[in-house]
Design a protein around this motif. Structure first.
Motif, PDB file in Angstrom:
ATOM      1  N   HIS A 124       0.946  -0.987   0.117  1.00  0.00           N
ATOM      2  CA  HIS A 124      -0.080   0.062   0.082  1.00  0.00           C
ATOM      3  C   HIS A 124       1.000   1.266  -0.093  1.00  0.00           C
ATOM      4  O   HIS A 124       1.602   1.446   0.969  1.00  0.00           O
ATOM      5  CB  HIS A 124      -1.026   0.087   1.293  1.00  0.00           C
ATOM      6  CG  HIS A 124      -1.511   1.127   1.813  1.00  0.00           C
ATOM      7  ND1 HIS A 124      -1.493   1.410   3.203  1.00  0.00           N
ATOM      8  CD2 HIS A 124      -1.986   2.222   1.284  1.00  0.00           C
ATOM      9  CE1 HIS A 124      -1.806   2.637   3.438  1.00  0.00           C
ATOM     10  NE2 HIS A 124      -2.262   3.226   2.221  1.00  0.00           N
ATOM     11  N   HIS A 126       0.823   5.442  -1.885  1.00  0.00           N
ATOM     12  CA  HIS A 126       0.365   6.456  -2.733  1.00  0.00           C
ATOM     13  C   HIS A 126       1.215   6.692  -3.795  1.00  0.00           C
ATOM     14  O   HIS A 126       1.947   7.757  -3.443  1.00  0.00           O
ATOM     15  CB  HIS A 126      -0.453   7.404  -2.050  1.00  0.00           C
ATOM     16  CG  HIS A 126      -1.656   6.596  -1.213  1.00  0.00           C
ATOM     17  ND1 HIS A 126      -2.941   6.265  -1.715  1.00  0.00           N
ATOM     18  CD2 HIS A 126      -1.454   6.332   0.099  1.00  0.00           C
ATOM     19  CE1 HIS A 126      -3.361   5.559  -0.491  1.00  0.00           C
ATOM     20  NE2 HIS A 126      -2.855   5.835   0.328  1.00  0.00           N
ATOM     21  N   HIS A 267      -9.347   1.229   1.950  1.00  0.00           N
ATOM     22  CA  HIS A 267      -8.578   1.936   2.605  1.00  0.00           C
ATOM     23  C   HIS A 267      -9.169   2.560   3.855  1.00  0.00           C
ATOM     24  O   HIS A 267     -10.442   2.737   3.935  1.00  0.00           O
ATOM     25  CB  HIS A 267      -8.276   3.131   1.510  1.00  0.00           C
ATOM     26  CG  HIS A 267      -7.224   3.674   1.946  1.00  0.00           C
ATOM     27  ND1 HIS A 267      -6.860   4.764   2.672  1.00  0.00           N
ATOM     28  CD2 HIS A 267      -5.823   3.366   1.365  1.00  0.00           C
ATOM     29  CE1 HIS A 267      -5.492   5.212   2.708  1.00  0.00           C
ATOM     30  NE2 HIS A 267      -4.900   4.184   1.809  1.00  0.00           N
TER      31      HIS A 267
HETATM   32 ZN   LIG Z   1      -2.959   4.944   2.411  1.00  0.00          ZN
END
Ligand SMILES: [Zn+2]
Length: 494
Positions: A124, A126, A267
């Motif tokens: 995970h 971004h 999320h």
């Molecule tokens: Zn996150």
């Protein structure tokens, strides 16, 4: 790798690096944007003898990694104080001591004093935020991150900024030994933004699950644009990129994921969202292979639902501790029979390298268990070992990313995602315990060589085929553009 990314050569000669560093430090002291000017000279180095070995590795369909300390992390294969790993056509063919190949039939890579293990897996991150590294050094999830990053800065992205952020993140990951990651994108404003991120992932050579996620603004096409993406960028399983649907725990999103036949990557799953999780379970929308991120403060019912539906969890202990998500659910997951995977989440605040995350996981679980013991509790949890943490960062990551058939252990027939870590360095030598040195002593400077699907992506300390000066320049230009559009001031010295 795109033609745009041209080859650059071996390690910067130390005097040149030192001069570059001094120049840059002087600039920083003087302040201002000029301070971060990057010179081609600091990166473009002449090719040397080291490249003869690289050229051979790139040419041969068989590569023999010879004489390393091998942690296969597959109990059926075993671990070895000294063994060889044979790669053939991008896949692991054999793992055992003393493999013999003819000299002309394979490229032989000396692994003496190296620890050879599966590449790290970050479930995970971004990626697009790579251009915003440390912009929120002391920030909290709420209100700082939500206000500054999720809203103000993300809204100011153009496709070229997504491209630059994703590229610098993906290459930074490979540099630090991560060979697979889940990109929880969250910047799909118009579809061009998604396409720019995917292009950067393709160019980087990192194995990635692209968890297509929301964007902002009137031209956002989330989630229905997943159908187009499936056709344009994910129409074959014979590639490093796979597709998932990122989102919150929302029945509509789960229904789209089910229709598209991809895993749902949810999320911010926590105690506040577990009622929705339970409802989704009742509706039959949860499937094996779905990923749940954070999972702070879930009840036993929610944990059992995740486990029994075949879900996987991704914990980001350093970020969760620093930014106020709540107690990382390491013990909760273990207590409910869920082996967690690990993730770095965002580097607006914290390092993305796997060593930082593994170390935080090891120390926190032990602190909490030992503290319970100190407080007089009798049935305290067993202390995690370094080997277990290493498994969280490799095979459990592969399971979470639904890629354990392909990667996560050094197992014959799996794809050759392999890192070689140098143990003969001043920060770790002498080598007394291989899992321990990886989890508790090493850092990205020990990552010497990285193979992804049998391709050398980092060789003897340098990324392969990467024009680092170009990538850094793109990242800086994109950072400047996003901050300007968002009218956001960074605080370089604060
Ligand atoms: Zn996150």
């Amino acid at each position: 790798m795109s033609d745009e990314l041209k080859s650059h050569a071996k390690s910067a000669d130390s005097a040149t690096s030192r001069r570059a560093f001094l120049r840059s430090s002087a600039g920083l002291a003087a302040g201002g944007a000029v301070a971060q000017a990057l010179t081609e000279r600091a990166f473009a180095q002449p090719a040397g003898n080291a490249d003869a070995g690289l050229a051979r590795v790139q040419e041969q369909r068989r590569i023999l990694i010879k004489g390393g300390v091998v942690l296969s992390l597959d109990p059926r294969v075993g671990d070895f104080a000294q063994a060889d790993v044979l790669i053939e056509d991008g896949k692991i063919r054999e793992v055992r001591p003393a493999i013999v190949v003819s000299a002309e039939g394979a490229a032989v890579v000396d692994a003496t004093n190296r620890i050879v293990l599966p590449g790290f897996i970050d479930t995970h991150h971004h990626f697009y935020q790579g251009i915003l590294r440390n912009i929120l050094t002391n920030g909290l999830l709420n209100p700082d991150y939500n206000r500054d990053v999720s809203n103000t800065l993300t809204a100011a992205y153009q496709p070229s900024d997504v491209y630059a952020g994703v590229l610098v993140t993906a290459l930074g990951m490979i540099d630090a030994g991560t060979t697979t990651a889940v990109d929880t994108s969250q910047v799909s404003h118009p579809p061009a933004h998604s396409d720019a991120g995917i292009r950067a992932l393709q160019e980087s050579g990192l194995r990635t699950v692209y968890a297509y996620s929301r964007g902002a603004g009137p031209s956002a096409k989330y989630p229905q644009d997943i159908a187009r993406l499936q056709e344009t960028s994910f129409n074959t399983s014979d590639q490093l990129l796979t597709l998932a649907l990122g989102g919150t725990l929302d029945a509509k999103i789960f229904a789209v994921a089910r229709e598209a036949g991809v895993p749902a990557v949810s999320h911010g799953v926590n105690g506040n969202t577990e009622r929705t999780l339970v409802e989704l379970g009742r509706m039959g929308l949860l499937q094996p292979g779905d990923e749940y991120i954070h999972c702070n403060h879930l009840s036993g019912i929610a944990w059992r639902l995740i486990r029994d539906s075949g879900g996987h969890v991704s914990l980001a202990p350093p970020i969760e501790m620093a930014m106020g998500h709540g107690m990382p659910a390491i013990q909760d997951a273990i207590d409910h029979g869920v082996r967690p995977s690990l993730s770095s989440d965002v580097d607006v605040t914290m390092a993305q390298d796997p060593f930082t995350i593994m170390r935080a996981t090891f120390t926190l679980q032990r602190l909490l268990a030992l503290q319970r013991s100190r407080n007089g509790e009798l049935n305290v949890p067993r202390l995690l070992t370094c080997r277990e943490v290493l498994e969280f960062a490799t095979i459990e990551g592969a399971r979470c990313a639904l890629l354990d058939r392909k990667v996560g252990t050094l197992t014959p027939a799996k794809e050759a995602d392999i890192v070689m870590l140098r143990a003969d360095r001043l920060n770790v030598w002498p080598l007394n315990n291989a899992p321990g040195v990886v989890v508790n002593l090493m850092n990205p400077s020990n990552v010497e060589t990285v193979f992804i699907a049998g391709k050398a992506r980092k060789w003897r300390g340098n990324l392969v085929g990467v024009d680092a000066a170009r990538v850094l320049r793109l990242a800086q230009e994109a950072r400047d553009a996003v901050l300007r559009r968002a009218d956001f001031k960074m605080n370089l010295l604060g």
